[in-house]
Design a protein around this motif. Structure first.
Motif, short mmCIF file in Angstrom:
data_model
loop_
_atom_site.label_atom_id
_atom_site.label_comp_id
_atom_site.label_asym_id
_atom_site.label_seq_id
_atom_site.Cartn_x
_atom_site.Cartn_y
_atom_site.Cartn_z
N ALA A 1 0.83 -1.20 0.00
CA ALA A 1 0.00 0.00 0.00
C ALA A 1 0.86 1.24 0.00
O ALA A 1 1.88 1.30 0.67
CB ALA A 1 -0.91 -0.01 1.23
N PRO A 2 0.49 2.24 -0.78
CA PRO A 2 1.30 3.46 -0.82
C PRO A 2 1.30 4.17 0.52
O PRO A 2 0.32 4.15 1.25
CB PRO A 2 0.63 4.31 -1.91
CG PRO A 2 -0.77 3.79 -1.99
CD PRO A 2 -0.70 2.34 -1.65
N LEU B 1 13.61 1.73 2.04
CA LEU B 1 12.28 2.11 2.48
C LEU B 1 11.31 0.95 2.28
O LEU B 1 10.32 0.83 2.99
CB LEU B 1 11.82 3.33 1.67
CG LEU B 1 10.67 4.15 2.21
CD1 LEU B 1 10.97 4.68 3.61
CD2 LEU B 1 10.36 5.30 1.26
N TYR B 2 11.62 0.12 1.29
CA TYR B 2 10.86 -1.10 1.03
C TYR B 2 11.85 -2.24 0.88
O TYR B 2 12.97 -2.05 0.41
CB TYR B 2 10.04 -0.98 -0.26
CG TYR B 2 9.04 0.15 -0.28
CD1 TYR B 2 7.73 -0.04 0.13
CD2 TYR B 2 9.42 1.42 -0.71
CE1 TYR B 2 6.81 1.00 0.11
CE2 TYR B 2 8.52 2.47 -0.74
CZ TYR B 2 7.22 2.25 -0.32
OH TYR B 2 6.33 3.28 -0.35
N ALA C 1 5.19 0.58 7.28
CA ALA C 1 3.83 0.14 7.57
C ALA C 1 3.85 -0.75 8.80
O ALA C 1 4.89 -1.31 9.18
CB ALA C 1 3.26 -0.62 6.37
N PRO C 2 2.71 -0.91 9.50
CA PRO C 2 2.66 -1.82 10.66
C PRO C 2 3.08 -3.22 10.26
O PRO C 2 2.85 -3.67 9.14
CB PRO C 2 1.18 -1.77 11.08
CG PRO C 2 0.68 -0.47 10.55
CD PRO C 2 1.42 -0.23 9.28
N GLN D 1 4.01 10.29 11.59
CA GLN D 1 5.11 11.01 12.23
C GLN D 1 6.44 10.62 11.61
O GLN D 1 7.31 11.47 11.38
CB GLN D 1 5.12 10.71 13.73
CG GLN D 1 6.14 11.53 14.50
CD GLN D 1 5.95 11.42 15.99
OE1 GLN D 1 5.43 10.42 16.48
NE2 GLN D 1 6.35 12.45 16.72
N LEU D 2 6.60 9.34 11.32
CA LEU D 2 7.84 8.90 10.69
C LEU D 2 7.97 9.48 9.28
O LEU D 2 9.07 9.86 8.87
CB LEU D 2 7.88 7.37 10.64
CG LEU D 2 8.04 6.67 11.99
CD1 LEU D 2 7.89 5.17 11.83
CD2 LEU D 2 9.41 7.00 12.61
#
Length: 727
Positions: free
Chosen positions: A4-5, A169-170, A195-196, A251-252
């Protein structure tokens, strides 16, 4: 399925709806392919296929030429509320001039690194240039779908070469071979590390060794979060994270943008496959939208008035006075001169007057100029071959404009009522001489006009008309650069040229003192010619030049003919006496002579003076002199040995070795460099621009300047004189 973006802030909170990004990387890394994927992916690929009624095609360059110049690919449809301008730059060191132009126009850089080839020395130098300018940077790792490609090892190389702050980042994760992908699915997926955490074991459907496994993903997520926190302005964030508090993705992301904009954090995104369905392409677009700075967050170039007086920086307000810069000019066979323009302030509109100012490059054949011009049509490229006419180009955006006949790369466009001048970016010094000769008389007639247009388009090439050798010399950045120039002369202007060996301007001097007599006596019907002069010559210490002294006593040579003898001597000094090279460091004394009351003349004594010099030079013997250059090489420490050995093989003398660099802003990876100063004959340096790259794996640079003339070794002098005689 793609991850997901990331959630990004609304554009209106960022101050502009434009992102200007330059693609950087070595040839073959996949920059052009990636740009086309981004173009096809933006908002469902409409940018790749949309055409308006006011479009024109400009695909007059072949693929190879496009890869060796600066191209603008505009994603004309909006991605997440943004217009994204991509500047696709060449990947060869020969075209660093175009790359620096791209850096000037862009507000951030995306370094494209192939998972097959890693990072070359030229890309390392470009990273350092961006670091010195604090340009925000991110990294795209390409070609992960190729055999033997490995994300983890490529990431490790990037972290080693580029220094701190390089974090994914990914994370690309390979699917299990037992779970074949559905039609249209990739064999890989990207795990969004911000992401969580996913439910269940993170690697339950993954291949081992493909950056999978719960431990690998968790470690990468922790490293990313800690890297972002390290650059955060919230000093309590680290304590909260260490205390086990879960930090929100928003926030991140806010802190990620701050870290990237400061040029101290460099997110990495993996890409797999080609086209609109390529993995990682949407994630890159989201990164552009959520982390890269807007044009108004980027410092403006230093500004002055064209006369040098100070002036305030442009406001950046689209409604303010115009302040724009020509990034590059090209010639379209159908439209004519096209200028690629970055607008820093105000708004550029078609058919409006502007002031064109360009200073500081007179030594490259681009004289200072201040003149008014009129903008033609303004367009925005939709892709490689189509441009769409637009009504305006506002501050922060990039466009192309036609019919600015006098504009060159680096020129400033401003309002005629308040002209300004941006400080020019640093252009590389061309160091490879290439001598050319027109193949036909018709080509010779068109050559000067064609070269004038080419140098206006490409400030990194300099044209030299050598008065000594009579050659036309193109000073280029390297072999590929010279190939492009010569190919464009033929294809664009119909001028075919041949390469010829570069001639180095030599000098001659005397071995010792001698006497010489010049006798020019001819008698025919009517007035004859009568002049006799005696001279004495002697060599002078190197660098003292040439002298002529009149020491005639008793009127042996009438006073009115003394200047005639001197004129003849000077002319022969310029022409040379053995190999056709000028004589230097010589004193000539006119000591005696004879004249005739009727037959003596100015012409006769000029001829006698020249003959006397030839006679004296033959008696004294000649020494061939070659130009010696002061050479300064900047290279990483690892290549100091090979560079110094190579300079010695070129008959050079190393006169100094000085360590520089370290861990400063221009050397973020702590790669110490060394400056090597040497004195090298110019004849040995004709191809050094090519050879230094091979010696230093593309990381070495050099400069040079004329130092003095020195005697050529006897065994080489004979070779040079034989070749000169044959010519």
């Amino acid at each position: 399925m793609k991850s997901a973006p990331c959630d990004v802030r609304p554009v209106h909170q960022r101050g502009t709806d434009v992102r200007n990004i330059v693609l950087v990387g070595h040839t073959g890394a996949g920059k052009t392919t990636l740009a086309e994927c981004l173009l096809a992916t933006a908002d469902g690929g409409e940018a790749a296929h949309g055409h308006s009624a006011n479009t024109r095609h400009t695909d007059h360059e072949d693929t190879e030429s496009r890869q060796r110049t600066l191209n603008l690919t505009a994603l004309s449809t909006i991605h997440r509320g943004l217009r994204i301008n991509l500047l696709d730059t060449p990947g060869l060191a020969d075209f660093i001039g175009d790359l620096r132009a791209g850096l000037r126009a862009a507000d951030a850089a995306l370094f494209v690194v192939s998972a097959l080839d890693g990072v070359d020395g030229f890309t390392r130098l470009l990273w350092d240039e961006c670091a010195a300018a604090a340009t925000p940077r991110a990294i795209a790792i390409t070609k992960l779908d190729r055999p033997q490609a490995d994300f983890a090892s490529t990431l490790s190389i990037c972290q080693e070469v580029f220094g701190a702050g390089v974090l994914p980042l990914y994370l690309p994760v390979g699917r299990s071979r037992s779970a074949e992908p559905m039609p249209g699915e990739q064999r890989y997926r990207l795990v969004d590390l911000l992401a969580p955490a996913e439910d269940g074991p993170a690697g339950q459907n993954s291949d081992a060794g493909q950056n999978s496994g719960p431990g690998a993903i968790a470690a990468a997520r922790d490293a990313l979060i800690e890297g972002i926190i390290a650059e955060s302005e919230d000093e309590s964030l680290l304590d909260r994270y260490l205390a086990g508090e879960t930090l929100s993705a928003k926030q991140l992301l806010d802190d990620l943008e701050t870290a990237v904009a400061r040029g101290r954090f460099h997110p990495v995104v993996a890409t797999v496959g080609n086209g609109a369905d390529g993995l990682g392409v949407t994630e890159l677009l989201d990164l552009f939208a959520g982390a890269f700075p807007s044009p108004f967050e980027h410092p403006l170039p230093a500004t002055s008035r064209p006369d040098g007086s100070p002036c305030p920086l442009p406001s950046g307000d689209p409604d303010g006075p115009l302040a724009a810069e020509v990034i590059k000019t090209t010639t379209d066979p159908y439209v004519g001169r096209i200028s690629l323009i970055r607008v820093f302030s105000g708004t550029l509109r078609p058919d409006t007057p502007v002031h064109v100012a360009g200073h500081g490059r007179a030594d490259r054949g681009h004289p200072d100029h201040d003149e008014d011009a009129k903008i033609g049509t303004i367009s925005r490229p939709l892709g490689r071959s189509t441009q769409e006419a637009v009504e305006m180009c506002r501050a922060g955006d990039i466009c192309t404009a036609s019919k600015i006949i006098t504009a060159e790369a680096g020129d400033t466009l401003s309002s005629p009522d308040g002209p300004i001048l941006f400080e020019a970016w640093t252009m590389p010094e061309p160091q490879l001489p290439v001598a050319i000769r027109a193949r036909t008389k018709s080509a010779e007639d068109k050559l000067s006009t064609a070269l004038a247009r080419l140098t206006a388009e490409d400030p990194s090439v300099t044209v030299e008309h050598s008065g000594e050798t009579g050659q036309l010399v193109l000073w280029c950045m390297g072999e590929a650069h010279s190939d492009v120039i010569i190919e464009r002369l033929a294809s664009r202007y119909g001028v075919d040229v041949d390469r010829v060996p570069v001639q180095v301007p030599m000098r001659e001097t005397l071995r010792g003192p001698a006497r010489g007599t010049g006798r020019h006596v001819k008698q025919s019907g009517g007035h004859g010619q009568y002049a006799i002069c005696h001279i004495e010559v002697e060599p002078l210490p190197p660098g003292l030049g040439r002298e002529f002294r009149d020491e005639v006593v008793g009127g042996a040579v009438p006073r009115q003919f003394i200047p005639s003898v001197e004129k003849g001597v000077w002319r022969q000094l310029d022409l040379g006496v053995s190999a056709g090279f000028p004589l230097v460091d010589i004193r000539v004394r006119l000591v005696d002579g004879k004249a005739h009351s009727v037959d003596s003349s100015d012409v006769a004594f000029q001829a006698a003076g020249a003959l006397a010099l030839k006679n004296a030079a033959q008696s004294a013997g000649m020494v061939l002199l070659e130009p010696v250059l002061a050479v300064c090489v900047l290279t990483p420490d690892a290549h100091v040995g090979p560079v110094t050995s190579d300079l010695a093989a070129r008959r050079g003398r190393v006169v100094g070795i000085e360590p520089v660099g370290g861990t400063g802003p221009g050397d973020p990876g702590g790669r110490n460099r060394t400056v090597i100063r040497a004195e090298v004959p110019e004849t040995e340096m004709l191809r050094y621009a090519v050879d230094i790259r091979s010696l230093t794996q593309g990381t070495g640079t050099f400069s040079r300047g004329h130092l003095r003339y020195e005697p050529v070794p006897e065994h080489l002098a004979a070779t040079y004189l034989t070749a000169r005689t044959a010519e």
